[in-house]
Design a protein around this motif. Structure first.
Motif, PDB file in Angstrom:
ATOM      1  N   TRP A   1      52.403  11.698  -0.359  1.00 25.49           N
ATOM      2  CA  TRP A   1      51.655  10.723  -1.155  1.00 25.49           C
ATOM      3  C   TRP A   1      51.736   9.332  -0.530  1.00 25.49           C
ATOM      4  O   TRP A   1      50.732   8.620  -0.461  1.00 25.49           O
ATOM      5  CB  TRP A   1      52.202  10.706  -2.586  1.00 25.49           C
ATOM      6  N   ALA A   2      52.913   8.946  -0.051  1.00 23.29           N
ATOM      7  CA  ALA A   2      53.090   7.603   0.508  1.00 23.29           C
ATOM      8  C   ALA A   2      52.358   7.437   1.833  1.00 23.29           C
ATOM      9  O   ALA A   2      51.958   6.325   2.190  1.00 23.29           O
ATOM     10  CB  ALA A   2      54.570   7.298   0.695  1.00 23.29           C
TER      11      ALA A   2
ATOM     12  N   LYS B   1      49.471   8.811   2.732  1.00 29.92           N
ATOM     13  CA  LYS B   1      48.023   9.041   2.695  1.00 29.92           C
ATOM     14  C   LYS B   1      47.205   7.784   2.973  1.00 29.92           C
ATOM     15  O   LYS B   1      46.077   7.869   3.415  1.00 29.92           O
ATOM     16  CB  LYS B   1      47.609   9.655   1.360  1.00 29.92           C
ATOM     17  N   ASP B   2      47.790   6.612   2.777  1.00 27.39           N
ATOM     18  CA  ASP B   2      47.061   5.357   2.987  1.00 27.39           C
ATOM     19  C   ASP B   2      47.419   4.670   4.297  1.00 27.39           C
ATOM     20  O   ASP B   2      47.057   3.521   4.511  1.00 27.39           O
ATOM     21  CB  ASP B   2      47.333   4.394   1.826  1.00 27.39           C
TER      22      ASP B   2
ATOM     23  N   THR C   1      52.949  13.326   6.998  1.00 27.36           N
ATOM     24  CA  THR C   1      52.346  14.364   6.161  1.00 27.36           C
ATOM     25  C   THR C   1      52.829  15.751   6.577  1.00 27.36           C
ATOM     26  O   THR C   1      53.123  16.596   5.727  1.00 27.36           O
ATOM     27  CB  THR C   1      50.807  14.289   6.242  1.00 27.36           C
TER      28      THR C   1
ATOM     29  N   ALA D   1      56.820  15.752  -1.369  1.00 29.21           N
ATOM     30  CA  ALA D   1      55.594  15.347  -2.064  1.00 29.21           C
ATOM     31  C   ALA D   1      55.440  13.822  -2.066  1.00 29.21           C
ATOM     32  O   ALA D   1      54.337  13.303  -1.862  1.00 29.21           O
ATOM     33  CB  ALA D   1      55.612  15.883  -3.496  1.00 29.21           C
ATOM     34  N   ILE D   2      56.543  13.106  -2.262  1.00 30.43           N
ATOM     35  CA  ILE D   2      56.499  11.643  -2.223  1.00 30.43           C
ATOM     36  C   ILE D   2      56.120  11.165  -0.824  1.00 30.43           C
ATOM     37  O   ILE D   2      55.337  10.225  -0.667  1.00 30.43           O
ATOM     38  CB  ILE D   2      57.846  11.046  -2.681  1.00 30.43           C
TER      39      ILE D   2
END
Length: 156
Positions: free
Chosen positions: A21-22, A24-25, A41, A17-18
């Protein structure tokens, strides 16, 4: 020490999950249908899914969360750590010369065979399959060439 699959699975899912999240940008890649965050991802999604499956298995077993199985000597720990560091350094130094298709299976076979206590047949199979999967993902799926080294003259 043996850690229950419930805790290890939850930790793996959290790491996935981290990772998602990391990533995505991450910026898009020019002229590519996917961005730089696509591969992290995908890996993160696999970590979440497999971590949850591992947690479910640990939950069903209902064993102790931590089980002490005996002491590992400091010298054995340091030797294993040194073996991994040596393999990574060897990979970095030898891959430009010999190429990924030669170095990766040999390094993995040596590491897995030694760390598994001499299960060389298993080490060879796992090393060849893992190297082929990594090659396929990078070369075929992501179009990221891995160094061929001396094989470049043979192939081209």
């Amino acid at each position: 020490m043996r850690i229950n699959d419930l805790l290890m699975g939850l930790l793996m899912a959290l790491l996935g999950a981290i990772t998602i999240w990391a990533s995505k940008d991450f910026p898009p890649i020019a002229r590519q249908p996917y961005g730089a965050g696509t591969f992290p991802t995908i890996i993160g999604a696999f970590l979440v899914g497999l971590g949850l499956l591992l947690s479910l298995r640990g939950w069903q077993q209902r064993g102790a969360l931590f089980l002490w199985q005996g002491q590992v000597t400091l010298s054995r720990t340091l030797i294993c750590l040194l073996a991994v560091i040596t393999a990574v350094a060897g990979y970095v130094l030898l891959t430009p010369l010999l190429g990924f298709p030669l170095v990766a299976p040999i390094m993995l076979t040596l590491l897995i065979g030694w760390l598994s206590g001499g299960r060389w047949g298993l080490a060879i199979i796992v090393a060849i399959v893992a190297s082929a999967v990594v090659w396929s993902v990078f070369a075929l799926l992501l179009h990221v060439p891995l160094d061929l080294g001396i094989l470049e003259e043979v192939i081209y």
